[in-house]
Scaffold this motif. Sequence first.
Motif, mmCIF file in Angstrom:
data_model
loop_
_atom_site.group_PDB
_atom_site.id
_atom_site.type_symbol
_atom_site.label_atom_id
_atom_site.label_comp_id
_atom_site.label_asym_id
_atom_site.label_seq_id
_atom_site.Cartn_x
_atom_site.Cartn_y
_atom_site.Cartn_z
ATOM 1 N N UNK A 1 0.783 -1.223 0.000
ATOM 2 C CA UNK A 1 0.000 0.000 0.000
ATOM 3 C C UNK A 1 0.813 1.270 0.000
ATOM 4 N N UNK A 2 2.116 1.129 -0.043
ATOM 5 C CA UNK A 2 2.978 2.297 0.008
ATOM 6 C C UNK A 2 3.315 2.769 -1.395
ATOM 7 N N UNK A 3 3.853 3.961 -1.451
ATOM 8 C CA UNK A 3 4.262 4.509 -2.730
ATOM 9 C C UNK A 3 5.704 4.093 -3.017
ATOM 10 N N UNK A 4 5.962 2.777 -3.008
ATOM 11 C CA UNK A 4 7.282 2.256 -3.313
ATOM 12 C C UNK A 4 7.646 2.517 -4.761
ATOM 13 N N UNK A 5 8.910 2.307 -5.087
ATOM 14 C CA UNK A 5 9.412 2.619 -6.418
ATOM 15 C C UNK A 5 8.642 1.877 -7.507
ATOM 16 N N UNK A 6 8.456 0.580 -7.361
ATOM 17 C CA UNK A 6 7.758 -0.203 -8.397
ATOM 18 C C UNK A 6 6.320 0.280 -8.558
ATOM 19 N N UNK A 7 5.645 0.503 -7.446
ATOM 20 C CA UNK A 7 4.267 0.992 -7.508
ATOM 21 C C UNK A 7 4.203 2.357 -8.180
ATOM 22 N N UNK A 8 5.144 3.225 -7.844
ATOM 23 C CA UNK A 8 5.138 4.580 -8.404
ATOM 24 C C UNK A 8 5.417 4.571 -9.899
ATOM 25 N N UNK A 9 6.269 3.673 -10.367
ATOM 26 C CA UNK A 9 6.551 3.601 -11.803
ATOM 27 C C UNK A 9 5.291 3.219 -12.573
ATOM 28 N N UNK A 10 4.561 2.251 -12.077
ATOM 29 C CA UNK A 10 3.317 1.836 -12.736
ATOM 30 C C UNK A 10 2.286 2.962 -12.630
#
Length: 124
Positions: free
Chosen positions: A40-49
Amino acid sequence: MPEEEGLVQRLAAWYGAGDLSEVLENFLEEHAAQVDVAAGEQGHANMEVYKVFQGILEGAIVGFCKDEGVTEEEFSRRCEAEKAEELNDRILTAIVKGASYEAFMALVTNWHEEQAEDAEAGDA
């Protein structure tokens, strides 16, 4: 004001009539599995998508606003006034909510849940 009524309904018709719905469904099929919804965090992989998703939606909103002759600010205000959060379509809801990270995560979480349900139904 009568001209303000129905913007969300016109957006729904515009969305359904164009290629955007297919583009976004394909995006989810290709990229949603890469998103770690449990974190649920704005991690790098999530942010790229998310950035790719946001770019698609922002382009769509700009195109719709141009077609309607309204600014993006007016679009946001009018959608809020029409209580757009009550929409049933998950992608259309994300568009109306302005491609926020929270709307993106809700959309992807919903996609993951649907995939799990489909897998369970296939196993039954």
